[in-house]
Design a protein around this motif. Structure first.
Motif, PDB file in Angstrom:
ATOM      1  N   UNK A 146       7.983  51.480  44.785  1.00 21.69           N
ATOM      2  CA  UNK A 146       9.215  51.030  45.421  1.00 21.69           C
ATOM      3  C   UNK A 146       9.387  49.533  45.197  1.00 21.69           C
ATOM      4  N   UNK A 147      10.637  49.088  45.310  1.00 26.88           N
ATOM      5  CA  UNK A 147      10.927  47.667  45.083  1.00 26.88           C
ATOM      6  C   UNK A 147      10.837  46.844  46.357  1.00 26.88           C
ATOM      7  N   UNK A 148      10.900  47.508  47.516  1.00 24.99           N
ATOM      8  CA  UNK A 148      10.837  46.792  48.787  1.00 24.99           C
ATOM      9  C   UNK A 148       9.440  46.192  48.961  1.00 24.99           C
ATOM     10  N   UNK A 149       9.341  44.848  49.037  1.00 25.49           N
ATOM     11  CA  UNK A 149       8.010  44.229  49.180  1.00 25.49           C
ATOM     12  C   UNK A 149       7.254  44.709  50.416  1.00 25.49           C
ATOM     13  N   UNK A 150       7.975  45.058  51.485  1.00 21.39           N
ATOM     14  CA  UNK A 150       7.319  45.488  52.708  1.00 21.39           C
ATOM     15  C   UNK A 150       6.625  46.833  52.535  1.00 21.39           C
ATOM     16  N   UNK A 151       7.107  47.644  51.602  1.00 13.94           N
ATOM     17  CA  UNK A 151       6.542  48.987  51.406  1.00 13.94           C
ATOM     18  C   UNK A 151       5.720  49.097  50.129  1.00 13.94           C
ATOM     19  N   UNK A 152       5.657  48.014  49.366  1.00 13.07           N
ATOM     20  CA  UNK A 152       4.963  48.083  48.070  1.00 13.07           C
ATOM     21  C   UNK A 152       3.453  48.166  48.275  1.00 13.07           C
ATOM     22  N   UNK A 153       2.820  49.024  47.511  1.00  8.34           N
ATOM     23  CA  UNK A 153       1.361  49.161  47.492  1.00  8.34           C
ATOM     24  C   UNK A 153       0.909  49.106  46.041  1.00  8.34           C
ATOM     25  N   UNK A 154      -0.117  48.328  45.772  1.00  7.48           N
ATOM     26  CA  UNK A 154      -0.621  48.243  44.396  1.00  7.48           C
ATOM     27  C   UNK A 154      -1.004  49.622  43.874  1.00  7.48           C
ATOM     28  N   UNK A 155      -0.650  49.953  42.638  1.00  7.49           N
ATOM     29  CA  UNK A 155      -1.110  51.209  42.053  1.00  7.49           C
ATOM     30  C   UNK A 155      -2.612  51.155  41.810  1.00  7.49           C
ATOM     31  N   UNK A 156      -3.290  52.304  41.782  1.00  8.56           N
ATOM     32  CA  UNK A 156      -4.746  52.311  41.571  1.00  8.56           C
ATOM     33  C   UNK A 156      -5.195  51.569  40.317  1.00  8.56           C
ATOM     34  N   UNK A 157      -4.334  51.521  39.297  1.00 13.46           N
ATOM     35  CA  UNK A 157      -4.723  50.826  38.064  1.00 13.46           C
ATOM     36  C   UNK A 157      -4.980  49.342  38.301  1.00 13.46           C
ATOM     37  N   UNK A 158      -4.374  48.781  39.357  1.00 11.17           N
ATOM     38  CA  UNK A 158      -4.540  47.355  39.625  1.00 11.17           C
ATOM     39  C   UNK A 158      -5.954  47.017  40.092  1.00 11.17           C
ATOM     40  N   UNK A 159      -6.694  48.005  40.588  1.00  9.32           N
ATOM     41  CA  UNK A 159      -8.039  47.713  41.109  1.00  9.32           C
ATOM     42  C   UNK A 159      -9.122  48.317  40.208  1.00  9.32           C
ATOM     43  N   UNK A 160      -8.775  48.604  38.947  1.00  5.48           N
ATOM     44  CA  UNK A 160      -9.783  49.047  37.990  1.00  5.48           C
ATOM     45  C   UNK A 160      -9.885  50.535  37.797  1.00  5.48           C
ATOM     46  N   UNK A 161      -8.940  51.307  38.340  1.00  3.19           N
ATOM     47  CA  UNK A 161      -8.944  52.755  38.151  1.00  3.19           C
ATOM     48  C   UNK A 161      -8.117  53.059  36.907  1.00  3.19           C
ATOM     49  N   UNK A 162      -8.751  52.865  35.735  1.00  2.00           N
ATOM     50  CA  UNK A 162      -8.056  53.053  34.466  1.00  2.00           C
ATOM     51  C   UNK A 162      -9.041  53.293  33.339  1.00  2.00           C
TER      52      UNK A 162
END
Length: 612
Positions: free
Chosen positions: A139-155
């Protein structure tokens, strides 16, 4: 094979291990020979996971206790290896030459017994294929945004740490919850390690559940509190779309009431047919009264003693009444005529207009002897305080004062009415011992003085910032800058407490409290229209509990125009900090670098918390 735990699942658990942990026998001494077939970070991780190694200075509870601890080490070390991406490691723990997993709990062991731990981490595994089934749409709303798993090394190609898989699951669930799905959960986890290629395939399947809105909040556990008020203070509205951020905010609102020992929001097991998710709020109230005492000391201003008495929840809606008393400037030889006195009461009514707005009313009376004037006064104020966010708060209201001042202009009486307003942004990581972040504060206080018939306005702005460096912020650089401005009539017709002074423990150390002002040319000091002061500190932790501080403070006060740099008053010194769970205990010694007649040779300050 001994038991070990992976992703919260205990494998190969031996019931005899549980039984052994309950056995209490004669102490069993032991020594540990620990070897890891690798060096660097993984060696430290494995060593830190071993309870046998950490506790080898203390005897175990007999042979059974030692074997229980050894079997626990199998689990802990294997879990630590998995956590770092090592899935092909081997762990051997030999007690008296025999593998601990094969020994009976009643075995006879020599005292002391030799324990040998051998760990071969094996190769590091990396992710091959990773998949999140039913992943929430970004989502684009910063209040509801959550990093995707790829951001923490799940790739693909990343180190296959078990902690990364668990964190990826948390992010996948949180993404759905931020979009209104409170019962999102992990339906399945499929993790396959290929030892031929040293890779891991991981598939996480998410079950979003149903979208929901907040239902009714039922309150239990109240004794003196009004349950309807408690429900109102959560700010949760029936029918509002579920949002975990609103739940976190509700918890903070309840904590700010300062009447609960514990307050916990529990969701119902399931979402109702109407799409509403009810909540149970379980509270435990604190005692209705609280007392406190405090003290501070400086070689210039003497000893100060203070105490307060707080009544919580006066009328069932978390109303607070706090009485404060203070006696300061206690020095030897004792002279009560030189003491400073203060007494005041503050009444706070939470939940005015909104759950985040408090009504605050206060009255106080004081007699204070400053280096430049003596004040005898009474004050009343009433206003509102509002919490805009975790970092931003504001306040405003009305004040009325009656004052008598004795200073260079003689004895004068003032009657003043005015407004006060303030805004504070507090982005520090710790309010009593900050290592990073920014603190900003600003005030604007217009007033009218009736005795001389004059209007004026006072404004201040302050900024503090902190920079932590090194492991665990062993070194912290801290800076503070404050400025003040007063618009109004001649200095002789302005109450001295509205004018600016500098000096003291929270200002320019090494000088007396409020001793830095404007020299009228005859050696007399008055307050000024302008203030500028700042501080720089270097805080260094010598041990976990002890720290040293070096600091430089500077500031000056001006009448109608800013003076030159030569008029800047500077103090410098060193300090010691003893860090406690409630904040650091502070002791500073400072000297004035450009002292004038009447300034001390040095000053010592003792208190609680950092200087700023």
């Amino acid at each position: 094979m001994a038991a070990f735990e992976f992703f919260g699942i205990k494998l190969f658990e031996d019931q005899s291990e549980k039984d052994a942990e309950a056995v209490i026998t004669d102490p069993q001494k032991y020594s540990v020979d620990f070897s890891v077939g690798a060096t660097g970070a993984i060696e430290n991780v494995v060593r830190n996971a071993s309870a046998l190694l950490a506790d080898q200075g203390e005897p175990a509870s007999g042979a059974a206790g030692l074997l229980a601890k050894a079997r626990g080490d199998y689990r802990r070390i294997v879990a630590a290896l998995y956590n770092e991406g090592y899935y092909g490691g081997t762990v051997s723990i030999r007690v008296g030459g025999a593998e601990a997993a094969n020994l009976a709990s009643d075995v006879k062991l020599p005292d002391p017994v030799a324990v040998t731990i051998t760990v071969v981490p094996g190769p590091e595994f990396r992710f091959n294929r990773v998949t999140v089934v039913n992943q929430a749409v970004e989502v684009s709303d910063p209040a509801d945004y959550v990093d995707p798993p790829s951001k923490i090394g799940f790739g693909s190609g990343e180190i296959a740490k078990s902690s990364v898989i668990l964190r990826a699951e948390q992010l996948a669930i949180e993404a759905w919850r931020q979009q209104g799905y409170p019962k999102a959960s992990i339906a399945s986890r499929d993790v396959v390690a290929d030892h031929a290629s040293n890779t891991v395939d991981a598939t996480i399947t998410v079950s979003p559940g149903r979208k929901a809105a907040f239902g009714d909040v039922t309150v239990s556990g109240t004794e003196n509190m009004n349950p309807d008020f408690v429900r109102q203070q959560t700010g949760l509205t029936v029918g509002e779309e579920y949002d975990p951020d609103e739940l976190a905010l509700a918890q903070k609102r309840l904590d700010r009431l300062e009447v609960f020992r514990a307050a916990r929001l529990e969701a119902a097991e399931s979402i109702g047919a109407d799409g509403l998710l009810p909540y149970q709020l379980i509270v435990q109230e604190l005692p209705g009264r609280r007392f406190g005492v405090g003290a501070n000391y400086s070689t210039i201003d003497g000893l100060g003693l203070e105490a307060y008495h707080l009544w919580r929840n006066l009328f069932g809606q978390a109303e607070r009444l706090r009485l404060d008393a203070r006696v300061a400037s206690i020095a030897w030889p004792i002279d009560t005529e030189q003491f400073d006195y203060f007494f005041g009461g503050t009444f706070t009514k939470p939940g005015i207009f909104t759950p985040d707005t408090d009504l605050i009313a206060a009255v106080s009376a004081e007699r204070t002897i400053y280096p430049t004037y003596t004040e005898t006064s009474a004050e009343a104020k009433i206003g509102l305080s509002h919490v805009f966010s975790d970092q931003l708060t504001g306040s405003g209201g009305f004040t009325f004062e009656r004052n008598r001042f004795d200073d260079v202009f003689g004895t004068r009486d003032f009657t003043t009415a005015g407004l006060y307003s303030g805004l504070i942004y507090d982005g520090r990581d710790d309010k009593v011992n900050a290592t990073e972040g920014l603190y900003l504060a600003a005030t604007i206080d217009p007033f009218y003085e009736f005795t001389y018939g004059n209007a004026g306005v006072q404004a201040t702005a302050e900024a503090r910032t902190y920079f932590g460096m090194g492991d665990d912020d062993q070194v912290v650089l801290a800076g503070r800058l404050k400025a003040g401005l007063l618009l109004g009539p001649d200095l002789a017709e302005i109450p001295p407490d509205r004018l600016f002074f500098a000096g003291g423990g929270g200002s320019v150390r090494g000088y007396g409290f409020k001793s830095i002002g404007v020299d009228d040319g005859s050696g007399n000091v008055t307050g000024g229209r302008y203030l500028l002061e700042g501080s720089v500190e270097a805080r260094v932790k010598v041990t976990q509990d002890i720290g040293v501080v070096g600091f430089v403070d500077g500031g000056y006060v001006a009448a109608d125009t800013f003076p030159g740099i030569d008029d800047l008053r500077i103090g410098a010194g060193l300090g010691v900090r003893y860090y406690t769970g409630l904040g650091p205990l502070r002791a500073d010694i400072a000297i004035p670098l450009n002292k004038k007649a009447g300034d001390p040779d040095y000053a010592i300050y003792v208190g609680i918390g950092q200087a700023f």
